[in-house]
Design an enzyme around this catalytic site. Structure first.
Site, short mmCIF file in Angstrom:
data_model
loop_
_atom_site.label_atom_id
_atom_site.label_comp_id
_atom_site.label_asym_id
_atom_site.label_seq_id
_atom_site.Cartn_x
_atom_site.Cartn_y
_atom_site.Cartn_z
N CYS A 1 -9.79 -4.14 -7.49
CA CYS A 1 -10.31 -3.14 -6.56
C CYS A 1 -11.40 -2.21 -7.09
O CYS A 1 -12.41 -2.02 -6.43
CB CYS A 1 -9.18 -2.32 -5.96
SG CYS A 1 -7.98 -1.72 -7.12
N HIS B 1 -10.39 5.52 -6.13
CA HIS B 1 -10.22 4.56 -7.23
C HIS B 1 -11.53 4.15 -7.89
O HIS B 1 -11.69 3.00 -8.31
CB HIS B 1 -9.45 3.32 -6.76
CG HIS B 1 -8.64 2.71 -7.87
ND1 HIS B 1 -7.84 1.60 -7.68
CD2 HIS B 1 -8.50 3.05 -9.18
CE1 HIS B 1 -7.26 1.29 -8.82
NE2 HIS B 1 -7.64 2.16 -9.74
#
Length: 516
Positions: free
Chosen positions: A61, A117
């Site tokens: 990710c 993130h």
């Protein structure tokens, strides 16, 4: 396309980008799923364009999100493999253009809600900041297997390098995934409340750390959605268009959808979490309709990487294939690691019901979104992206023009050239397929005895790999490396040119030995 649609395309549309976390190609009904019901995403697909050969730039990710926002591969950044932990420093320089900063500069209101993130420059207890750039760069903590010592972080102080420093007017979300600390919402440049309590470790894979009082993992996506809806309503009263980036926490583990979603799928708790994502899409779509702006809004739905298939909450992955017919899973160099659902709808600008088989990289969203807004990327920006805007309302096949570079969790490379995929590694590239599946729920990042090295990553001593004809062999079962030394050598030369000048980790300068 009608004359009216031509005229309406001249105005700057609102743009909604919905990025799911670990949602696989095969998780949506419009991509063939039968064990998971996704009526809201399927409706967007039927009213828009659905891509079948779209890929994230990485099989995990953080790097794939980097590519979407910057239009460049993440191995050009300080991050070379794996993912960031939640106290890692920001890996996008504040001077680098992003989709958000380009749109913001042209008058768009910009907001991001949900999982970030991409690192944050947290304030340490000694008053200094964590950073990935400059002479005080903390590159050694970008890829630590353990969490950064929480006692070094002063959560009462603001962080830098986050969304509000990269072109977003509004940020409300979390630092990383739900299995990472801190368990606290972030608003603009600080936590909402100060986390001081130990996190709940209710399943394997939940990293220790701190939480704020009253925190509940299963309420995170509900809150992201409500904040996004409220922000959209605020923007609708203004003259400027808006760019909404909704980054869901689901269906990434720990897979804790609210109770009302339990049992909605026949694919375990992860399947139920996909149903939660579908509900979130519906809430956004209903708000667009309520505000009377659905026709003039581009809605894009995709995911950051392939789905995992090794954890108990993933359900029976033979009954439901979350990555469709493709080999592999999250983290892998095989297509299951990075082939993504991609749906684009724009009633005022695009015909409905198109299915395109073009090769697409999600980095292409950068120039494509700007083109839809009548803009072009800044000079030197988005060097790994191609504007596909002209293809959105045509069924004619068109080549991408640039090959797509794939990247595994373990830092292995592959190059997709037309229908051929050249993997510069053997096996998964040290992705999730190399991990042990433990039915007791353990999440141990170790390799099984039978695949401790999970094959070989291409290097000067081992110039080996795999070649697959993806059109004829989408499951990547028939290796053509020995039969096509010419293609292996061509791909090596092309990848060396693409990675030139970057500390990518790819081995160049081997010469013709790659062709045997």
């Amino acid at each position: 396309m009608t004359t009216d649609r031509h005229a309406r395309r001249n105005a700057q549309p609102n743009i909604v980008l919905i990025l799911a976390d670990d949602m696989g190609w095969g998780d949506l009904g419009c991509y063939g799923a039968s064990a998971i019901s996704t009526p809201r995403m399927d409706a967007v697909a039927s009213a828009g364009v659905r891509f079948t050969d779209a890929h994230s730039s990485s099989a995990v990710c953080s790097p794939s999100r980097y590519s979407i926002l910057t239009g460049r591969y993440a191995w050009r950044s300080p991050m070379k493999q794996h993912v960031l932990h939640s106290y890692a420093p920001a890996i996008i320089e504040t001077s680098r253009p992003t989709i958000a900063s380009e749109l913001q500069a042209s008058g768009y209101s910009t907001g991001v809600f949900g999982k970030w993130h991409l690192g944050l420059d947290w304030t340490r207890t000694d008053g200094t900041r964590v950073t990935a750039f400059g002479e005080h760069a903390d590159l050694d903590i970008l890829d630590r297997p353990d969490q950064y010592p929480v006692e070094d972080i002063d959560h009462a102080q603001p962080f830098a390098g986050g969304p509000c420093d990269l072109g977003f007017d509004r940020f409300f979300g979390i630092a990383g995934s739900l299995n990472m600390p801190p368990s606290a919402f972030l608003s603009q440049d600080r936590t909402v409340g100060v986390p001081t309590l130990p996190r709940d470790i209710y399943m394997a894979g939940q990293n220790p750390g701190l939480k704020v009082e009253g925190w509940r993992d299963d309420e995170a996506d509900l809150r992201f959605t409500s904040e996004a809806v409220d922000w959209m309503k605020e923007c609708a009263g203004e003259e400027e268009p808006f760019f909404l980036f909704l980054s869901t926490a689901a269906p990434h583990r720990p897979c804790v959808p609210p109770a009302r979603f339990h049992g909605l799928s026949q694919a375990g708790m992860r399947g139920d979490a996909v149903c939660l994502v579908d509900w979130m899409v519906g809430e956004i779509d209903d708000t667009l309709a309520e505000l009377g702006i659905a026709d003039d809004t581009i809605v894009i739905i995709t995911s950051d990487n392939g789905a995992p298939m090794i954890f108990p909450e993933d359900g029976d992955t033979e009954h439901h294939r979350p990555n469709g017919p493709y080999r592999g899973q999250k983290g892998d160099i095989w297509d299951g690691g990075h082939r993504e659902p991609l749906i684009v709808r724009w009633p005022a600008g695009l015909e409905a019901g198109l299915v395109r088989d073009d090769l697409i990289c999600l980095s292409d969203l950068y120039p494509t979104i700007l083109a839809a807004a009548g803009l072009s990327p800044s000079s030197g920006a988005a060097e790994d992206a191609v504007d596909i805007f002209a293809r959105l309302d045509s069924s004619d096949p068109r080549p991408r023009g640039l090959p797509v570079v794939h990247h595994s969790m373990g830092g292995a490379f592959a190059l997709r050239i037309d229908q051929y995929k050249v993997n510069f590694c053997t096996e998964s590239g040290r992705g999730f397929s190399a991990r042990i599946r433990d039915d007791g729920g353990a999440n141990r990042a170790i390799f099984s005895a039978s695949s401790r090295e999970d094959g070989t990553v291409y290097n000067a001593k081992h110039p080996i790999g795999r070649i697959y004809d993806i059109d004829a062999d989408p499951q990547e079962t028939t290796d053509l490396w020995d039969q096509r030394p010419d293609l292996a050598a061509q791909a090596h030369r092309m990848l060396c040119e693409i990675t030139a000048g970057a500390d990518s980790g790819f081995t160049c300068g081997i010469g013709p030995s790659v062709a045997r």
